[in-house]
Design a protein around this motif. Structure first.
Motif, short mmCIF file in Angstrom:
data_model
loop_
_atom_site.label_atom_id
_atom_site.label_comp_id
_atom_site.label_asym_id
_atom_site.label_seq_id
_atom_site.Cartn_x
_atom_site.Cartn_y
_atom_site.Cartn_z
N SER A 18 -5.18 53.58 66.06
CA SER A 18 -5.44 52.24 66.61
C SER A 18 -4.20 51.65 67.26
O SER A 18 -4.26 51.11 68.37
CB SER A 18 -5.93 51.30 65.51
OG SER A 18 -7.12 51.77 64.96
N LEU A 19 -3.08 51.76 66.57
CA LEU A 19 -1.84 51.21 67.12
C LEU A 19 -1.43 51.94 68.40
O LEU A 19 -0.97 51.32 69.36
CB LEU A 19 -0.72 51.25 66.08
CG LEU A 19 -0.96 50.39 64.84
CD1 LEU A 19 0.20 50.53 63.85
CD2 LEU A 19 -1.19 48.92 65.19
N TRP A 22 -3.92 50.76 71.16
CA TRP A 22 -3.82 49.36 71.57
C TRP A 22 -2.45 48.98 72.13
O TRP A 22 -2.27 47.84 72.56
CB TRP A 22 -4.20 48.45 70.41
CG TRP A 22 -5.63 48.61 70.00
CD1 TRP A 22 -6.69 48.98 70.79
CD2 TRP A 22 -6.18 48.41 68.71
NE1 TRP A 22 -7.84 49.02 70.07
CE2 TRP A 22 -7.56 48.67 68.78
CE3 TRP A 22 -5.63 48.02 67.49
CZ2 TRP A 22 -8.41 48.56 67.69
CZ3 TRP A 22 -6.47 47.92 66.38
CH2 TRP A 22 -7.85 48.18 66.50
N PHE A 26 -1.81 45.43 74.18
CA PHE A 26 -0.94 44.33 73.77
C PHE A 26 0.21 44.10 74.74
O PHE A 26 0.68 42.97 74.89
CB PHE A 26 -0.47 44.51 72.32
CG PHE A 26 -1.51 44.07 71.35
CD1 PHE A 26 -1.60 42.74 70.97
CD2 PHE A 26 -2.45 44.95 70.85
CE1 PHE A 26 -2.59 42.31 70.10
CE2 PHE A 26 -3.44 44.53 69.99
CZ PHE A 26 -3.51 43.20 69.61
N TYR A 42 1.87 36.36 67.21
CA TYR A 42 2.44 37.60 66.70
C TYR A 42 3.93 37.42 66.38
O TYR A 42 4.78 38.07 66.99
CB TYR A 42 2.25 38.74 67.71
CG TYR A 42 0.83 38.86 68.18
CD1 TYR A 42 -0.17 39.31 67.31
CD2 TYR A 42 0.46 38.50 69.47
CE1 TYR A 42 -1.48 39.41 67.72
CE2 TYR A 42 -0.86 38.61 69.89
CZ TYR A 42 -1.82 39.06 69.01
OH TYR A 42 -3.12 39.16 69.41
N TRP A 46 2.97 42.40 67.18
CA TRP A 46 1.53 42.61 67.15
C TRP A 46 1.13 43.77 66.24
O TRP A 46 0.06 43.75 65.65
CB TRP A 46 0.98 42.82 68.57
CG TRP A 46 1.38 44.12 69.21
CD1 TRP A 46 2.44 44.33 70.04
CD2 TRP A 46 0.72 45.39 69.08
NE1 TRP A 46 2.49 45.65 70.43
CE2 TRP A 46 1.44 46.33 69.85
CE3 TRP A 46 -0.39 45.83 68.38
CZ2 TRP A 46 1.08 47.66 69.97
CZ3 TRP A 46 -0.76 47.17 68.49
CH2 TRP A 46 -0.03 48.06 69.27
N ARG A 47 1.99 44.78 66.11
CA ARG A 47 1.65 45.93 65.28
C ARG A 47 1.41 45.54 63.82
O ARG A 47 0.55 46.09 63.15
CB ARG A 47 2.76 46.98 65.35
CG ARG A 47 2.81 47.69 66.67
CD ARG A 47 3.96 48.70 66.69
NE ARG A 47 3.95 49.46 67.90
CZ ARG A 47 3.25 50.57 68.10
NH1 ARG A 47 2.49 51.05 67.15
NH2 ARG A 47 3.29 51.19 69.25
N SER A 49 0.30 42.58 62.65
CA SER A 49 -0.99 41.90 62.48
C SER A 49 -2.16 42.85 62.73
O SER A 49 -3.19 42.76 62.04
CB SER A 49 -1.08 40.68 63.39
OG SER A 49 -1.02 41.06 64.75
N GLN A 50 -2.03 43.78 63.67
CA GLN A 50 -3.13 44.70 63.93
C GLN A 50 -3.29 45.72 62.82
O GLN A 50 -4.41 46.10 62.47
CB GLN A 50 -2.93 45.40 65.28
CG GLN A 50 -3.22 44.48 66.45
CD GLN A 50 -4.59 43.85 66.36
OE1 GLN A 50 -4.71 42.63 66.24
NE2 GLN A 50 -5.64 44.62 66.44
N GLU A 51 -2.20 46.17 62.22
CA GLU A 51 -2.32 47.07 61.08
C GLU A 51 -3.09 46.38 59.95
O GLU A 51 -4.00 46.96 59.36
CB GLU A 51 -0.94 47.50 60.59
CG GLU A 51 -1.00 48.46 59.43
CD GLU A 51 0.36 49.00 59.02
OE1 GLU A 51 0.44 49.55 57.89
OE2 GLU A 51 1.32 48.91 59.79
N ALA A 53 -5.17 43.88 60.31
CA ALA A 53 -6.55 43.66 60.75
C ALA A 53 -7.40 44.93 60.56
O ALA A 53 -8.53 44.86 60.09
CB ALA A 53 -6.59 43.22 62.21
N MET A 93 -14.76 46.30 66.15
CA MET A 93 -13.50 46.95 66.49
C MET A 93 -13.83 48.39 66.89
O MET A 93 -14.69 49.02 66.28
CB MET A 93 -12.58 46.93 65.26
CG MET A 93 -11.12 47.13 65.51
SD MET A 93 -10.17 46.94 63.96
CE MET A 93 -9.84 45.18 63.97
#
Length: 159
Positions: A18-19, A22, A26, A42, A46-47, A49-51, A53, A93
């Motif tokens: 995912s990281l 994305w 981002f 962020y 951002w990594r 918060s996305q991890e 999420a 997602m």
């Protein structure tokens, strides 16, 4: 490639892919968004918060997750949330490892999710994505599988 239900042993691979998937998204968001608002969203990167999420989505009781597997390794995933009151299913997602993008993996995951929604009694499918250049591949995918866009204006201001 096969699609199978997510289990906790998929988590690290799903987060990593995912990281990777994305990163360009981002980068695009950062260029398109007000700099102060972006940093407020962020503050740690951002990594981080996305991890979090992805981990939350994968462990949520009301979200169903499937993983695309190639050579015994996760290469994509899709998460779906159902609203039985409105009979609307939401693709919450979706991500495909960059090494597997452009070969139909996103289409397969999205089509799988839509078929599962329908079998689960949903009458409408919904997905949201950004209007910035980094989300162009996602918009293309969603339109390719039959979604019709609905324009939304979302504004941000750092307080």
């Amino acid at each position: 490639m096969k699609i199978e239900p997510y289990t906790h042993h998929h988590l690290d691979a799903v987060v990593r892919l995912s990281l990777r998937a994305w990163t360009p998204v981002f980068e695009s968001i950062q260029k398109a968004m007000n700099a102060e608002a972006y940093l407020a969203f962020y503050p740690d990167h951002w990594r981080v918060s996305q991890e979090k999420a992805v981990e939350e989505v994968c462990s949520a009781e009301d979200i169903h997750v499937w993983v695309a597997i190639d050579s015994d390794a996760p290469v994509g995933f899709v998460a779906v949330k159902l609203n039985t009151e409105t009979t609307m299913g939401e693709i919450y997602m979706v991500a495909v490892d960059p090494d597997f993008q452009g070969i139909g993996m996103g289409t397969a995951l999205t089509t799988f999710a839509l078929e599962w929604m329908k079998e689960s009694g949903m009458s409408v499918g919904m997905v949201e994505t950004g209007g910035d250049p980094g989300h162009a591949p996602a918009r293309h995918l969603y339109e390719k599988v039959g979604f019709d866009p609905f324009p939304v204006a979302r504004y941000f201001k750092k307080l």
